[in-house]
Design a protein around this motif. Structure first.
Motif, PDB file in Angstrom:
ATOM      1  N   ASP A 170       8.337  -3.632  32.015  1.00  0.00           N
ATOM      2  CA  ASP A 170       7.866  -2.921  30.827  1.00  0.00           C
ATOM      3  C   ASP A 170       8.987  -2.757  29.794  1.00  0.00           C
ATOM      4  O   ASP A 170       8.749  -2.823  28.574  1.00  0.00           O
ATOM      5  CB  ASP A 170       7.315  -1.554  31.212  1.00  0.00           C
ATOM      6  N   GLN A 174       9.242  -5.977  27.949  1.00  0.00           N
ATOM      7  CA  GLN A 174       8.190  -6.074  26.926  1.00  0.00           C
ATOM      8  C   GLN A 174       8.565  -5.264  25.679  1.00  0.00           C
ATOM      9  O   GLN A 174       8.381  -5.717  24.540  1.00  0.00           O
ATOM     10  CB  GLN A 174       6.864  -5.584  27.497  1.00  0.00           C
ATOM     11  N   LEU A 175       9.112  -4.072  25.900  1.00  0.00           N
ATOM     12  CA  LEU A 175       9.528  -3.263  24.764  1.00  0.00           C
ATOM     13  C   LEU A 175      10.656  -3.948  23.985  1.00  0.00           C
ATOM     14  O   LEU A 175      10.686  -3.909  22.748  1.00  0.00           O
ATOM     15  CB  LEU A 175       9.991  -1.889  25.248  1.00  0.00           C
ATOM     16  N   VAL A 212      11.171  -7.175  23.746  1.00  0.00           N
ATOM     17  CA  VAL A 212      10.581  -8.285  22.981  1.00  0.00           C
ATOM     18  C   VAL A 212       9.889  -7.769  21.726  1.00  0.00           C
ATOM     19  O   VAL A 212      10.002  -8.337  20.632  1.00  0.00           O
ATOM     20  CB  VAL A 212       9.612  -9.068  23.887  1.00  0.00           C
ATOM     21  N   GLN A 213       9.181  -6.657  21.889  1.00  0.00           N
ATOM     22  CA  GLN A 213       8.501  -6.094  20.713  1.00  0.00           C
ATOM     23  C   GLN A 213       9.497  -5.637  19.655  1.00  0.00           C
ATOM     24  O   GLN A 213       9.309  -5.865  18.454  1.00  0.00           O
ATOM     25  CB  GLN A 213       7.614  -4.921  21.136  1.00  0.00           C
ATOM     26  N   LEU A 214      10.588  -5.028  20.099  1.00  0.00           N
ATOM     27  CA  LEU A 214      11.613  -4.585  19.154  1.00  0.00           C
ATOM     28  C   LEU A 214      12.265  -5.773  18.463  1.00  0.00           C
ATOM     29  O   LEU A 214      12.553  -5.728  17.250  1.00  0.00           O
ATOM     30  CB  LEU A 214      12.658  -3.739  19.871  1.00  0.00           C
ATOM     31  N   THR A 267      10.869  -8.607  17.884  1.00  0.00           N
ATOM     32  CA  THR A 267       9.876  -9.133  16.925  1.00  0.00           C
ATOM     33  C   THR A 267       9.868  -8.306  15.645  1.00  0.00           C
ATOM     34  O   THR A 267       9.843  -8.845  14.523  1.00  0.00           O
ATOM     35  CB  THR A 267       8.480  -9.129  17.573  1.00  0.00           C
ATOM     36  N   ILE A 268       9.914  -7.006  15.808  1.00  0.00           N
ATOM     37  CA  ILE A 268       9.933  -6.132  14.628  1.00  0.00           C
ATOM     38  C   ILE A 268      11.204  -6.346  13.823  1.00  0.00           C
ATOM     39  O   ILE A 268      11.168  -6.379  12.585  1.00  0.00           O
ATOM     40  CB  ILE A 268       9.800  -4.660  15.076  1.00  0.00           C
TER      41      ILE A 268
END
Length: 499
Positions: free
Chosen positions: A399, A402-403, A405-407, A409-410
């Motif tokens: 998890d 995943q966080l 990767v999201q960061l 991307t942002i």
């Protein structure tokens, strides 16, 4: 507010009122008026002048819902244990709307009135015609005595006679209280301030007048100011039974008890001038009141008043006879207007106070929002540090990956040239350009015309020359002063002193 009494009298030889054509002429006013016009005579047929048409002109409704004089003495009195008496009232609609059956005496009165107005036989010559016109004038005015025969008593003219011109029809609000509410109105010849200051003593006095029974409790529903320093007090009686239950005494029962001679005399000593049961009228009672015109009111005017009723479900027509009723009506309207204005002032003050409280509350809400945001950030920082300490030494979990990767991307979206970072850079460049233009504008210089500049230089040069001349004069004066001082010192012997 304007109002007019009277109507145009029909002209014609057969009409005995023709000589008084200047009296009672119809007055036309603009705007909302109160017109007390009677039906206009359009011909010369009939006993007293002309046939009446339907073009009478009493104005629109007076509009104030006073609700007085309606329903008093209506219904059946039901006794209750506190009073121990039972009274039966059979009169329906007593008061303003009562229409008693015509008796032979009333028939004779009408015949005598007709004789006094049309054909008096008092003198037996042409003076009887003048007397007839005088009697007509008195009948129109509603006062005086009409002599018509040596062998008969004169006719007493009152404002209730059918020929009085000072009549109109207004509208009053019908009460909507149930008989079970037990509300009875008492009108005191005292000011409202006196009633309110002695309200407890008033309750005790009414309780004593009603017999002092411990099972009865006198309660005051409301106190309202009335014209002529009078006060309206609305009361109701609560009766408690031995089993602990309680009920309100019906309004008709309480009113019937208060109308007893001994009770009424005690109330008059207390200052009560009028009492009335505040109960609504049944449809049958309203129908009976509307079908029977009041005494002295023309049936045609009464029918037109019913047609012109602005709200037949709430208002009922009432006769207004004479200036006294009109003055009372106007005083009640003025009193209600003052009460409405007072209430509006109170509401306006409340609104202003609420607006101030709203402004203060909004400021506090904004302050609490800022404080909440600060506390949220501090809490988030604490959670981050706590989470870092708790996860130290552990591998990155799924998890968390995943966080991350999201960061990432942002972050990429923010750093993209066409995305937010590019727009921010564009805004920053625009701000810098505006600042540069502002600095350039601040560095702008002003130029003076050459001729003007030459004149300024010449003026300054003259000023400088003047100052130089003054300086030279001052220097010469100083040298002279030094020389005088030196000569004085040499002329004075040593050891001498000035006394």
């Amino acid at each position: 507010m304007a109002f007019s009494f009277g109507a145009t009298l029909g002209a014609g030889a057969a009409n005995p009122t023709g000589a008084f054509g200047g009296f009672g002429t119809t007055t036309t006013t603009a705007g909302p008026t109160f017109s007390f016009s009677a039906p206009t005579n359009t011909g010369t047929s009939g006993l007293f002048g002309a046939t009446q048409n339907k073009g009478f002109g009493f104005g629109t409704s007076f509009g104030t819902g006073t609700g007085t004089g309606l329903g008093s003495g209506l219904g059946t009195g039901l006794g209750f244990g506190g009073f121990g008496t039972q009274q039966q009232q059979t009169t329906l609609g007593s008061g303003l709307f009562s229409q008693p059956a015509q008796t032979p005496a009333q028939s004779n009165q009408l015949i005598n009135t007709a004789s006094a107005l049309s054909a008096p036989t008092l003198l037996g010559d042409e003076r009887d015609a003048i007397l007839a016109k005088w009697n007509q004038l008195q009948a129109f005015w509603g006062t005086g005595k009409g002599y018509f025969n040596n062998n008969s008593a004169p006719v007493e003219f009152t404002q209730e006679n059918p020929f009085c011109r000072f009549k109109a029809v207004g509208y009053s609000l019908m009460p909507n209280n149930k008989d079970e509410d037990g509300l009875v109105v008492l009108v005191f010849n005292r000011k409202e301030a006196d009633i309110r200051s002695q309200q407890q003593q008033l309750v005790e006095s009414l309780h004593k007048i009603l017999g002092g029974n411990q099972t009865l409790t006198v309660n005051i529903e409301g106190v309202k100011t009335m014209p002529d320093d009078q006060t309206e007090v609305i009361i109701y009686i609560v009766e408690r039974s031995p089993n602990g239950t309680s009920r309100r005494v019906p309004a008709t029962t309480l009113y019937a008890h208060l109308e007893q001679p001994n009770i009424k005399a005690s109330l008059q000593q207390l200052g009560v001038s009028f009492s009335m049961a505040r109960t609504e009228l049944s449809p049958a009672q309203v129908k009976q009141l509307l079908q029977n015109p009041p005494a002295g009111v023309d049936p045609i005017i009464w029918e037109q008043a019913k047609v012109d009723n602005p709200d037949p479900d709430k208002l009922i027509p009432v006769p207004l006879v004479g200036f006294k009723d009109l003055l009372r009506r106007l005083k009640v309207q003025d009193q209600m207007t003052k009460q409405h204005q007072t209430r509006l002032d109170i509401i306006s003050e409340d609104i202003s106070e609420l607006q101030k409280k709203q402004t203060t509350t909004m400021a506090k809400i904004a302050q609490y929002k800022r404080k909440l945001m600060e506390l949220s950030h501090r809490t988030l920082q604490v959670l981050i540090k706590q989470e870092i300490q708790r996860k130290s030494g552990y591998a990155i979990q799924a998890d968390e990956e995943q966080l991350r990767v999201q960061l990432d991307t942002i972050q990429c979206e923010l750093n993209a040239p066409t995305q937010f970072k590019g727009r921010l850079n564009e805004l920053m460049s625009q701000i810098r350009m505006q600042n540069h233009f502002g600095a350039v504008r601040a560095e702008e210089r002003y130029y003076v015309d050459a001729d003007l500049l030459r004149e300024i230089k010449q003026h300054l040069k003259q000023q400088q020359e003047g100052l130089s001349h003054l300086i030279s004069i001052i220097k010469d004066d100083l040298e002279d002063i030094k020389l005088i001082e030196q000569e004085l010192n040499e002329s004075i012997p040593r050891g001498a002193s000035f006394s």
